[in-house]
Design a protein around this motif. Structure first.
Motif, PDB file in Angstrom:
ATOM      1  N   THR A 288     109.956  36.558 -57.189  1.00 28.02           N
ATOM      2  CA  THR A 288     111.293  36.631 -57.534  1.00 28.02           C
ATOM      3  C   THR A 288     111.649  35.547 -58.512  1.00 28.02           C
ATOM      4  O   THR A 288     110.689  34.764 -58.665  1.00 28.02           O
ATOM      5  N   ILE A 324     110.412  40.162 -60.099  1.00 26.53           N
ATOM      6  CA  ILE A 324     111.490  41.219 -59.752  1.00 26.53           C
ATOM      7  C   ILE A 324     112.750  40.514 -59.108  1.00 26.53           C
ATOM      8  O   ILE A 324     112.834  39.372 -58.946  1.00 26.53           O
ATOM      9  N   ASP A 327     116.333  41.610 -54.367  1.00 30.87           N
ATOM     10  CA  ASP A 327     116.377  42.688 -53.505  1.00 30.87           C
ATOM     11  C   ASP A 327     115.330  43.752 -53.548  1.00 30.87           C
ATOM     12  O   ASP A 327     115.358  44.765 -53.145  1.00 30.87           O
ATOM     13  N   SER A 329     114.425  44.704 -56.778  1.00 28.08           N
ATOM     14  CA  SER A 329     114.773  45.671 -57.833  1.00 28.08           C
ATOM     15  C   SER A 329     113.896  45.304 -59.098  1.00 28.08           C
ATOM     16  O   SER A 329     113.469  44.125 -59.221  1.00 28.08           O
ATOM     17  N   THR A 331     115.138  44.806 -62.293  1.00 32.77           N
ATOM     18  CA  THR A 331     115.793  44.098 -63.053  1.00 32.77           C
ATOM     19  C   THR A 331     115.555  44.399 -64.743  1.00 32.77           C
ATOM     20  O   THR A 331     114.926  45.459 -64.798  1.00 32.77           O
ATOM     21  N   LYS A 337     112.621  49.139 -68.487  1.00 30.55           N
ATOM     22  CA  LYS A 337     112.330  49.459 -67.100  1.00 30.55           C
ATOM     23  C   LYS A 337     111.160  50.127 -66.898  1.00 30.55           C
ATOM     24  O   LYS A 337     110.373  50.105 -65.954  1.00 30.55           O
TER      25      LYS A 337
END
Length: 349
Positions: A288, A324, A327, A329, A331, A337
Protein backbone atom coordinates in the motif's frame (compact mmCIF):
# COMPACT_ATOMS: atom_id res chain seq x y z
CA UNK A 1 23.11 -5.20 -1.59
CA UNK A 2 20.37 -7.79 -0.90
CA UNK A 3 18.85 -7.27 -4.35
CA UNK A 4 19.18 -10.91 -5.48
CA UNK A 5 17.66 -14.05 -3.99
CA UNK A 6 21.13 -15.50 -3.43
CA UNK A 7 22.30 -12.45 -1.45
CA UNK A 8 19.09 -12.46 0.59
CA UNK A 9 19.37 -16.14 1.36
CA UNK A 10 22.98 -15.68 2.44
CA UNK A 11 21.83 -12.91 4.81
CA UNK A 12 19.15 -15.23 6.25
CA UNK A 13 21.57 -18.14 6.56
CA UNK A 14 24.15 -16.03 8.42
CA UNK A 15 21.54 -14.05 10.39
CA UNK A 16 23.01 -10.80 9.06
CA UNK A 17 21.73 -7.91 11.17
CA UNK A 18 22.85 -5.52 8.43
CA UNK A 19 20.03 -6.89 6.26
CA UNK A 20 17.32 -5.96 8.76
CA UNK A 21 15.09 -3.31 7.21
CA UNK A 22 16.15 -4.13 3.64
CA UNK A 23 13.70 -7.01 3.32
CA UNK A 24 11.61 -9.44 5.38
CA UNK A 25 11.30 -13.19 4.95
CA UNK A 26 8.23 -15.36 5.22
CA UNK A 27 8.39 -19.03 6.08
CA UNK A 28 5.59 -20.90 4.33
CA UNK A 29 5.94 -24.00 6.49
CA UNK A 30 5.25 -22.09 9.72
CA UNK A 31 3.16 -19.20 8.41
CA UNK A 32 5.30 -16.51 10.07
CA UNK A 33 7.52 -13.70 8.83
CA UNK A 34 10.80 -12.49 10.36
CA UNK A 35 13.73 -10.17 10.08
CA UNK A 36 16.76 -11.61 8.24
CA UNK A 37 18.70 -11.46 11.51
CA UNK A 38 16.11 -13.42 13.50
CA UNK A 39 17.79 -15.77 16.02
CA UNK A 40 15.24 -18.53 15.37
CA UNK A 41 16.24 -21.76 13.64
CA UNK A 42 17.15 -21.22 9.98
CA UNK A 43 14.30 -22.43 7.72
CA UNK A 44 14.73 -24.52 4.61
CA UNK A 45 15.43 -22.34 1.59
CA UNK A 46 12.53 -23.79 -0.42
CA UNK A 47 10.12 -22.60 2.29
CA UNK A 48 11.32 -18.98 2.24
CA UNK A 49 9.68 -16.04 0.46
CA UNK A 50 10.95 -12.44 0.52
CA UNK A 51 8.89 -9.30 1.09
CA UNK A 52 9.67 -5.56 0.81
CA UNK A 53 7.75 -4.68 3.99
CA UNK A 54 5.95 -6.27 6.96
CA UNK A 55 2.66 -5.16 5.40
CA UNK A 56 3.37 -7.16 2.26
CA UNK A 57 4.05 -10.24 4.39
CA UNK A 58 0.81 -9.76 6.31
CA UNK A 59 -1.07 -9.33 3.04
CA UNK A 60 0.22 -12.78 2.05
CA UNK A 61 -1.45 -14.25 5.14
CA UNK A 62 1.63 -14.51 7.37
CA UNK A 63 1.85 -13.52 11.04
CA UNK A 64 4.78 -11.77 12.79
CA UNK A 65 7.50 -13.74 14.58
CA UNK A 66 7.36 -13.37 18.38
CA UNK A 67 11.15 -13.62 18.72
CA UNK A 68 12.44 -10.94 16.34
CA UNK A 69 9.28 -8.74 16.32
CA UNK A 70 9.55 -7.81 12.61
CA UNK A 71 6.95 -5.02 12.82
CA UNK A 72 9.35 -2.94 14.89
CA UNK A 73 8.06 -3.74 18.37
CA UNK A 74 10.88 -3.69 20.88
CA UNK A 75 13.17 -1.49 18.76
CA UNK A 76 14.17 1.91 20.17
CA UNK A 77 11.48 4.35 19.09
CA UNK A 78 14.14 7.05 18.91
CA UNK A 79 15.79 5.43 15.88
CA UNK A 80 13.08 6.41 13.40
CA UNK A 81 12.79 9.90 14.88
CA UNK A 82 16.57 10.27 14.80
CA UNK A 83 16.74 9.43 11.08
CA UNK A 84 13.99 11.94 10.33
CA UNK A 85 15.86 14.56 12.37
CA UNK A 86 19.03 13.89 10.38
CA UNK A 87 17.07 14.26 7.12
CA UNK A 88 15.82 17.67 8.26
CA UNK A 89 19.36 18.71 9.27
CA UNK A 90 20.70 17.75 5.85
CA UNK A 91 17.87 19.54 4.05
CA UNK A 92 18.30 22.75 6.07
CA UNK A 93 22.12 22.92 5.86
CA UNK A 94 23.64 25.33 3.34
CA UNK A 95 26.32 22.76 2.43
CA UNK A 96 26.19 18.98 3.01
CA UNK A 97 27.23 18.27 6.63
CA UNK A 98 29.88 15.63 7.19
CA UNK A 99 29.00 12.21 8.59
CA UNK A 100 31.22 12.94 11.60
CA UNK A 101 29.34 16.17 12.40
CA UNK A 102 25.94 14.48 12.07
CA UNK A 103 27.05 11.61 14.28
CA UNK A 104 28.47 13.92 16.94
CA UNK A 105 25.20 15.81 17.20
CA UNK A 106 23.37 12.53 17.84
CA UNK A 107 26.05 11.14 20.19
CA UNK A 108 26.75 8.21 17.87
CA UNK A 109 29.77 6.88 16.06
CA UNK A 110 29.84 7.65 12.31
CA UNK A 111 29.63 3.92 11.49
CA UNK A 112 26.60 3.39 13.72
CA UNK A 113 24.82 6.41 12.29
CA UNK A 114 25.53 5.31 8.71
CA UNK A 115 24.18 1.80 9.35
CA UNK A 116 21.10 3.13 11.11
CA UNK A 117 20.36 5.62 8.33
CA UNK A 118 20.89 3.12 5.53
CA UNK A 119 18.89 0.45 7.35
CA UNK A 120 15.82 2.71 7.37
CA UNK A 121 16.15 4.56 4.07
CA UNK A 122 18.33 2.24 1.98
CA UNK A 123 20.88 4.99 1.24
CA UNK A 124 23.70 6.62 3.21
CA UNK A 125 23.56 10.15 4.67
CA UNK A 126 26.03 11.27 1.99
CA UNK A 127 23.84 9.88 -0.80
CA UNK A 128 20.83 11.64 0.70
CA UNK A 129 22.76 14.90 0.99
CA UNK A 130 23.93 14.61 -2.62
CA UNK A 131 20.36 14.06 -3.79
CA UNK A 132 19.13 17.09 -1.81
CA UNK A 133 21.89 19.26 -3.28
CA UNK A 134 21.17 18.06 -6.82
CA UNK A 135 17.49 18.85 -6.32
CA UNK A 136 18.42 22.37 -5.21
CA UNK A 137 20.58 22.74 -8.30
CA UNK A 138 17.70 21.76 -10.57
CA UNK A 139 15.47 24.35 -8.92
CA UNK A 140 18.15 27.07 -8.98
CA UNK A 141 18.89 26.49 -12.67
CA UNK A 142 15.25 27.27 -13.50
CA UNK A 143 15.72 30.84 -12.30
CA UNK A 144 16.92 33.86 -14.23
CA UNK A 145 20.30 34.25 -12.49
CA UNK A 146 23.76 33.18 -13.59
CA UNK A 147 24.74 29.51 -13.67
CA UNK A 148 27.65 30.14 -11.28
CA UNK A 149 25.32 31.70 -8.71
CA UNK A 150 22.96 28.72 -9.02
CA UNK A 151 25.84 26.33 -8.34
CA UNK A 152 26.85 28.07 -5.12
CA UNK A 153 23.23 28.58 -4.02
CA UNK A 154 22.69 24.83 -4.34
CA UNK A 155 25.57 24.16 -1.91
CA UNK A 156 28.46 23.32 -4.24
CA UNK A 157 31.84 24.64 -3.09
CA UNK A 158 33.33 24.60 -6.59
CA UNK A 159 31.86 24.66 -10.12
CA UNK A 160 33.90 21.59 -11.06
CA UNK A 161 32.07 19.55 -8.41
CA UNK A 162 28.72 20.72 -9.73
CA UNK A 163 29.54 19.83 -13.33
CA UNK A 164 30.75 16.39 -12.26
CA UNK A 165 27.59 15.78 -10.24
CA UNK A 166 25.34 17.14 -12.99
CA UNK A 167 26.85 14.77 -15.52
CA UNK A 168 26.06 11.82 -13.27
CA UNK A 169 22.73 12.89 -11.79
CA UNK A 170 21.09 15.32 -14.20
CA UNK A 171 22.23 13.61 -17.39
CA UNK A 172 23.43 16.95 -18.78
CA UNK A 173 25.65 19.91 -17.89
CA UNK A 174 24.24 22.74 -15.73
CA UNK A 175 24.25 24.93 -18.83
CA UNK A 176 22.13 22.44 -20.75
CA UNK A 177 19.82 22.02 -17.76
CA UNK A 178 19.28 25.78 -17.59
CA UNK A 179 18.55 25.81 -21.31
CA UNK A 180 15.78 23.25 -20.81
CA UNK A 181 17.81 20.29 -22.03
CA UNK A 182 18.97 22.06 -25.17
CA UNK A 183 21.78 20.07 -26.74
CA UNK A 184 20.88 16.84 -24.97
CA UNK A 185 20.08 13.95 -27.32
CA UNK A 186 17.42 11.41 -26.37
CA UNK A 187 17.06 8.30 -28.50
CA UNK A 188 13.73 6.49 -28.60
CA UNK A 189 11.95 3.63 -30.31
CA UNK A 190 8.33 2.52 -30.69
CA UNK A 191 7.10 -1.04 -30.43
CA UNK A 192 3.98 -3.04 -29.72
CA UNK A 193 3.94 -4.94 -26.43
CA UNK A 194 1.13 -6.88 -24.80
CA UNK A 195 0.29 -3.61 -23.00
CA UNK A 196 -0.25 -1.71 -26.27
CA UNK A 197 1.96 0.76 -28.08
CA UNK A 198 5.13 1.33 -26.09
CA UNK A 199 7.70 4.12 -26.34
CA UNK A 200 11.09 3.54 -24.74
CA UNK A 201 13.67 6.35 -24.58
CA UNK A 202 17.24 6.62 -23.30
CA UNK A 203 19.96 9.18 -22.67
CA UNK A 204 23.65 8.32 -22.60
CA UNK A 205 23.17 7.33 -18.93
CA UNK A 206 20.30 4.90 -19.38
CA UNK A 207 16.54 4.63 -19.77
CA UNK A 208 14.69 7.89 -19.13
CA UNK A 209 11.17 6.96 -20.24
CA UNK A 210 8.92 3.96 -20.81
CA UNK A 211 5.49 5.18 -21.89
CA UNK A 212 2.36 3.16 -22.68
CA UNK A 213 -0.51 4.28 -24.89
CA UNK A 214 -2.50 3.77 -28.05
CA UNK A 215 -1.21 6.50 -30.36
CA UNK A 216 2.42 6.88 -31.50
CA UNK A 217 2.18 10.61 -32.15
CA UNK A 218 0.74 11.24 -28.70
CA UNK A 219 3.53 9.26 -27.03
CA UNK A 220 6.26 11.13 -28.91
CA UNK A 221 4.57 14.46 -28.16
CA UNK A 222 4.48 13.62 -24.44
CA UNK A 223 8.20 12.78 -24.53
CA UNK A 224 8.99 16.05 -26.31
CA UNK A 225 6.94 18.06 -23.84
CA UNK A 226 8.66 16.48 -20.85
CA UNK A 227 12.21 17.10 -22.09
CA UNK A 228 11.60 20.59 -23.47
CA UNK A 229 14.43 21.59 -25.76
CA UNK A 230 16.23 18.24 -25.94
CA UNK A 231 16.84 16.74 -29.36
CA UNK A 232 14.82 13.57 -30.00
CA UNK A 233 16.15 10.96 -32.41
CA UNK A 234 15.06 7.45 -33.25
CA UNK A 235 17.54 4.90 -31.89
CA UNK A 236 19.63 3.22 -34.54
CA UNK A 237 19.74 -0.60 -34.69
CA UNK A 238 22.89 -1.98 -33.11
CA UNK A 239 23.58 1.10 -30.96
CA UNK A 240 23.90 0.86 -27.14
CA UNK A 241 20.71 2.88 -26.86
CA UNK A 242 18.82 0.39 -28.99
CA UNK A 243 20.13 -2.46 -26.84
CA UNK A 244 18.84 -0.77 -23.69
CA UNK A 245 15.52 -0.19 -25.40
CA UNK A 246 15.28 -3.81 -26.55
CA UNK A 247 16.17 -4.97 -23.02
CA UNK A 248 13.42 -2.76 -21.59
CA UNK A 249 10.86 -4.23 -23.96
CA UNK A 250 12.02 -7.71 -22.95
CA UNK A 251 11.67 -6.76 -19.26
CA UNK A 252 8.02 -5.91 -19.86
CA UNK A 253 7.58 -9.57 -20.79
CA UNK A 254 9.92 -10.83 -18.03
CA UNK A 255 9.81 -8.44 -15.02
CA UNK A 256 12.64 -10.20 -13.20
CA UNK A 257 15.07 -8.73 -15.79
CA UNK A 258 14.15 -5.10 -14.99
CA UNK A 259 16.49 -4.73 -11.99
CA UNK A 260 19.65 -4.87 -14.12
CA UNK A 261 18.68 -2.08 -16.52
CA UNK A 262 20.53 1.27 -16.27
CA UNK A 263 18.20 4.18 -15.54
CA UNK A 264 18.44 7.95 -15.91
CA UNK A 265 15.67 8.73 -13.44
CA UNK A 266 15.90 12.54 -13.30
CA UNK A 267 13.62 13.07 -10.32
CA UNK A 268 13.75 14.97 -7.04
CA UNK A 269 15.52 13.48 -4.02
CA UNK A 270 12.23 12.29 -2.56
CA UNK A 271 10.98 10.88 -5.86
CA UNK A 272 14.21 8.95 -6.40
CA UNK A 273 13.91 7.52 -2.89
CA UNK A 274 10.38 6.31 -3.64
CA UNK A 275 11.29 4.96 -7.07
CA UNK A 276 14.26 3.01 -5.72
CA UNK A 277 11.98 1.49 -3.07
CA UNK A 278 9.53 0.52 -5.81
CA UNK A 279 12.28 -1.38 -7.62
CA UNK A 280 12.81 -3.48 -4.50
CA UNK A 281 9.24 -4.83 -4.55
CA UNK A 282 9.40 -8.34 -6.05
CA UNK A 283 7.17 -9.23 -8.99
CA UNK A 284 3.96 -10.84 -7.79
CA UNK A 285 3.79 -8.76 -4.59
CA UNK A 286 2.01 -5.51 -3.77
CA UNK A 287 2.23 -2.88 -1.03
CA UNK A 288 0.00 0.00 0.00
CA UNK A 289 1.03 3.63 -0.26
CA UNK A 290 1.25 3.74 3.54
CA UNK A 291 3.52 0.70 3.64
CA UNK A 292 5.75 2.22 0.98
CA UNK A 293 5.95 5.46 2.96
CA UNK A 294 6.93 3.51 6.08
CA UNK A 295 9.53 1.53 4.11
CA UNK A 296 11.39 4.74 3.20
CA UNK A 297 11.22 6.11 6.73
CA UNK A 298 8.44 8.63 6.01
CA UNK A 299 5.31 7.05 7.58
CA UNK A 300 3.34 10.32 7.45
CA UNK A 301 4.15 11.02 3.78
CA UNK A 302 1.53 8.76 2.20
CA UNK A 303 0.17 11.45 -0.11
CA UNK A 304 3.65 12.51 -1.19
CA UNK A 305 4.50 8.87 -1.93
CA UNK A 306 1.35 8.56 -4.04
CA UNK A 307 2.33 11.72 -5.93
CA UNK A 308 5.83 10.32 -6.57
CA UNK A 309 4.28 7.13 -7.96
CA UNK A 310 2.11 9.23 -10.23
CA UNK A 311 5.16 11.17 -11.44
CA UNK A 312 6.96 8.00 -12.55
CA UNK A 313 7.64 8.10 -16.31
CA UNK A 314 9.41 4.71 -16.53
CA UNK A 315 6.50 2.28 -16.62
CA UNK A 316 6.94 -1.34 -15.50
CA UNK A 317 10.73 -0.98 -15.04
CA UNK A 318 9.96 1.21 -12.01
CA UNK A 319 6.93 -0.85 -10.96
CA UNK A 320 4.53 1.70 -9.49
CA UNK A 321 1.75 -0.66 -10.57
CA UNK A 322 2.62 -2.81 -7.53
CA UNK A 323 1.25 -0.16 -5.16
CA UNK A 324 -2.43 -0.46 -4.27
CA UNK A 325 -4.94 1.27 -2.01
CA UNK A 326 -5.32 0.40 1.66
CA UNK A 327 -8.61 -1.35 0.83
CA UNK A 328 -6.98 -3.41 -1.93
CA UNK A 329 -8.29 -1.22 -4.76
CA UNK A 330 -6.12 -0.53 -7.80
CA UNK A 331 -6.26 3.27 -7.31
CA UNK A 332 -4.88 5.41 -10.14
CA UNK A 333 -2.28 4.56 -12.77
CA UNK A 334 -0.76 6.94 -15.31
CA UNK A 335 -1.33 4.45 -18.14
CA UNK A 336 -4.79 3.28 -17.09
CA UNK A 337 -6.21 0.95 -14.46
CA UNK A 338 -6.85 -1.73 -17.10
CA UNK A 339 -3.12 -2.00 -17.80
CA UNK A 340 -2.40 -2.02 -14.07
CA UNK A 341 -4.82 -4.92 -13.58
CA UNK A 342 -3.19 -6.81 -16.48
CA UNK A 343 0.28 -6.30 -15.05
CA UNK A 344 -0.67 -7.51 -11.57
CA UNK A 345 -2.51 -10.51 -12.97
CA UNK A 346 0.46 -11.45 -15.19
CA UNK A 347 2.88 -11.23 -12.24
CA UNK A 348 0.92 -13.49 -9.92
CA UNK A 349 2.93 -16.65 -9.10
Amino acid sequence: MFETEDSRWEAVRTRAKAADGHFWLGVTSTGIYCRPGCPARTPKRENVRYFPSPGAARAAGLRPCKRCKPDGEGLPARDSAMVQTICRMIEEAETPPSLADLAAQQALTPGHLSRLFKGQLGITPRQYADAVRDERLKTALQGEGRITDALYDAGFNAPSRAYESAGKRLGMTPGDAKAGGKGQVIRYAMATSWLGRTLVAATEKGLCAVQLGDDDDALVAALAQRFGKAQLEEAEPGSPYRQWIDDALAAIERPEEAASLPLDIQGTAFQEQVWQALRRIPAGQTVTYGELATAIGRPTATRAVAAACGANHIAVIIPCHRVIGKDGSLTGYRWGKERKAKLLKAEKP
